[in-house]
Design a protein around this motif. Structure first.
Motif, PDB file in Angstrom:
ATOM      1  N   ARG A   1     -10.994 -18.274  17.251  1.00 20.28           N
ATOM      2  CA  ARG A   1     -11.999 -18.701  16.265  1.00 20.28           C
ATOM      3  C   ARG A   1     -11.342 -19.374  15.073  1.00 20.28           C
ATOM      4  NH1 ARG A   1     -13.000 -14.908  11.780  1.00 20.28           N
ATOM      5  NH2 ARG A   1     -11.954 -12.928  12.231  1.00 20.28           N
TER       6      ARG A   1
ATOM      7  N   PRO B   1      -9.400 -24.947  14.572  1.00 14.86           N
ATOM      8  CA  PRO B   1     -10.471 -25.931  14.375  1.00 14.86           C
ATOM      9  C   PRO B   1     -10.693 -26.761  15.631  1.00 14.86           C
ATOM     10  CG  PRO B   1      -8.955 -25.933  12.513  1.00 14.86           C
ATOM     11  CD  PRO B   1      -8.329 -25.078  13.571  1.00 14.86           C
ATOM     12  N   GLY B   2     -11.958 -26.885  16.052  1.00 10.17           N
ATOM     13  CA  GLY B   2     -12.273 -27.681  17.239  1.00 10.17           C
ATOM     14  C   GLY B   2     -12.256 -26.877  18.523  1.00 10.17           C
ATOM     15  N   SER B   3     -11.809 -25.590  18.476  1.00 10.43           N
ATOM     16  CA  SER B   3     -11.831 -24.769  19.698  1.00 10.43           C
ATOM     17  C   SER B   3     -13.290 -24.541  20.105  1.00 10.43           C
ATOM     18  CB  SER B   3     -11.153 -23.416  19.447  1.00 10.43           C
ATOM     19  OG  SER B   3     -12.004 -22.572  18.673  1.00 10.43           O
ATOM     20  N   ASP B   4     -13.501 -24.098  21.347  1.00  7.70           N
ATOM     21  CA  ASP B   4     -14.868 -23.791  21.794  1.00  7.70           C
ATOM     22  C   ASP B   4     -15.518 -22.786  20.844  1.00  7.70           C
ATOM     23  OD1 ASP B   4     -14.656 -25.457  23.934  1.00  7.70           O
ATOM     24  OD2 ASP B   4     -14.829 -23.895  25.495  1.00  7.70           O
TER      25      ASP B   4
ATOM     26  N   TRP C   1     -14.713 -21.993  17.764  1.00  3.44           N
ATOM     27  CA  TRP C   1     -14.899 -22.591  16.429  1.00  3.44           C
ATOM     28  C   TRP C   1     -16.161 -23.456  16.409  1.00  3.44           C
ATOM     29  CZ3 TRP C   1     -15.290 -27.258  13.932  1.00  3.44           C
ATOM     30  CH2 TRP C   1     -14.977 -27.282  12.563  1.00  3.44           C
ATOM     31  N   ARG C   2     -16.356 -24.249  17.480  1.00  4.09           N
ATOM     32  CA  ARG C   2     -17.530 -25.135  17.524  1.00  4.09           C
ATOM     33  C   ARG C   2     -18.824 -24.328  17.643  1.00  4.09           C
ATOM     34  NH1 ARG C   2     -18.019 -28.314  21.660  1.00  4.09           N
ATOM     35  NH2 ARG C   2     -16.448 -27.310  22.946  1.00  4.09           N
TER      36      ARG C   2
ATOM     37  N   HIS D   1     -19.642 -22.968  14.255  1.00  5.11           N
ATOM     38  CA  HIS D   1     -19.988 -23.965  13.231  1.00  5.11           C
ATOM     39  C   HIS D   1     -21.163 -24.852  13.651  1.00  5.11           C
ATOM     40  CE1 HIS D   1     -15.953 -22.799  11.902  1.00  5.11           C
ATOM     41  NE2 HIS D   1     -16.335 -23.197  10.714  1.00  5.11           N
ATOM     42  N   ALA D   2     -21.902 -24.439  14.694  1.00 10.91           N
ATOM     43  CA  ALA D   2     -22.950 -25.323  15.231  1.00 10.91           C
ATOM     44  C   ALA D   2     -24.284 -25.165  14.514  1.00 10.91           C
ATOM     45  CB  ALA D   2     -23.119 -25.077  16.728  1.00 10.91           C
TER      46      ALA D   2
ATOM     47  N   VAL E   1     -24.050 -25.771  22.197  1.00 11.84           N
ATOM     48  CA  VAL E   1     -22.712 -26.367  22.251  1.00 11.84           C
ATOM     49  C   VAL E   1     -22.215 -26.318  23.691  1.00 11.84           C
ATOM     50  CG1 VAL E   1     -20.321 -26.097  21.443  1.00 11.84           C
ATOM     51  CG2 VAL E   1     -22.202 -25.493  19.938  1.00 11.84           C
TER      52      VAL E   1
ATOM     53  N   VAL F   1     -19.335 -25.953  26.307  1.00 16.60           N
ATOM     54  CA  VAL F   1     -17.988 -25.359  26.306  1.00 16.60           C
ATOM     55  C   VAL F   1     -17.428 -25.324  27.723  1.00 16.60           C
ATOM     56  CG1 VAL F   1     -18.430 -23.921  24.262  1.00 16.60           C
ATOM     57  CG2 VAL F   1     -18.921 -23.011  26.543  1.00 16.60           C
TER      58      VAL F   1
END
Ligand code: AMP
Ligand code: MG
Length: 304
Positions: A43, A46-49, A51-52, A55-56, A61, A63
């Protein structure tokens, strides 16, 4: 007897050791694979599954399959453990800094708001898409290492490995037998001893995962009180545990990882019933130094 090679590397904030009868080049590829998984599942990356997803703001999202496999297993264990294991504790965990830099505890109000976010957190899965309510933080720290360890072991098997042992910070997976033809012996560390020191027992393992969770793994002290990284979703605080070390043995390392975290949090009786439900075996050591283990577990004590 094939020769064993060893490699060490750091990922997911722990030192990982792989010993296996493959070439050094194959071992280097294994470490690279760990790194790839971390970039998908952490988590903090940044930009990991994960993380996304976090932050969605409530949107769906897309994945990869690994993330879906982990979330589906986590959901199964959450349900079966009556919520003791819950990846949505990320909403609580993010209030704390377990690396020792914390100088103040979260306020009651912050904890209360985080509790509401966690309790409203339904993780919806559809195909390769995930949705969580806005404000939810999921954290796969209690299950991902077990999965990654399994995947790395499988890739080593594809490279021709017949004998090996992987240790990712308490998540151990064994490949085949020890080169001498006997099962691998996985040591269980005394929770009170420093890392790599005393072991109180060992478990015989051939192609199994042996996963240990303990509050001694990561903690910080403030005003004379020790706070550690396992959150009890019922209280939303670092859990006050009767169990100091919980080990689970299963073929599936991902499941063993989630169950070990659950076993640490749950009442002993309910914890062992949970393991049985999933066909897993376990060992739990409590604060009074009493030991309980599943029937038929191939455990050997140091004093025996
Ligand atoms: P483990 O070492 O596998 O027991 O995992 C500990 C990690 O799991 C923590 O550092 C958190 O990231 C996460 N975690 C903490 N409490 C819980 C919980 N109740 N359910 C699921 N994951 C948790
Ligand atoms: Mg775990």
């Amino acid at each position: 007897m094939k020769e064993l090679n060893t490699i060490r590397g750091t990922f997911f904030d722990t030192i990982n050791t792989i010993t296996c009868d493959v070439s050094e080049a194959n071992l280097c590829s294994s470490l690279a694979l760990c790194d790839t998984y971390e970039q998908v599942l952490s988590r903090f990356a940044p930009g990991s599954d994960v993380w996304r997803i976090n932050h969605a703001e409530g949107m769906w999202v897309e994945v990869c399959d690994d993330t879906i496999t982990l979330l589906a297993c986590a959901e199964q264990v959450r349900h079966a453990s009556a919520g003791a294991f819950n990846v949505a504790v990320g909403s609580i965990a993010e209030l704390w800094d377990f690396s020792g830099r914390t100088t103040a505890l979260p306020s009651d109000e912050e904890v209360e708001q985080a509790r509401q976010r966690m309790e409203q957190a339904v993780v919806s899965l559809e195909g390769n898409c995930v949705q969580v309510p806005a404000g939810t933080t999921i954290d796969l720290g209690g299950i991902a290492k077990g999965y990654i360890c399994d995947c790395v072991a499988d890739s080593l098997r594809e490279d021709g490995a017949t004998s090996g042992i992987l240790n990712f910070g308490g998540n151990v997976v064994t490949i085949g037998n020890h080169p001498e033809g006997r099962p691998w012996q996985v040591g269980l560390q005394s929770p009170t001893a420093g890392r790599d020191k005393e072991i109180f027992a060992s478990i015989a393992s051939t192609d199994n995962a042996v996963v240990t969770s303990g509050v001694y793994e990561r903690a910080f002290a403030l005003n004379g009180q020790l706070y550690h990284h396992i959150i009890d979703p019922r209280t939303c605080y670092p859990a006050e545990l009767n169990t100091t070390s919980a080990t689970v043995i299963a073929e599936d390392g991902m499941l063993a990882d989630a169950l070990a975290t659950a076993l640490l949090i749950m009442e002993e009786e309910a914890g062992f019933a949970l393991l049985e439900q999933f066909g897993a075996k376990g060992v739990a050591l409590n604060t009074k130094h009493n030991l309980r283990y599943s029937q038929g577990l191939p455990i050997k004590f140091v004093d025996d």
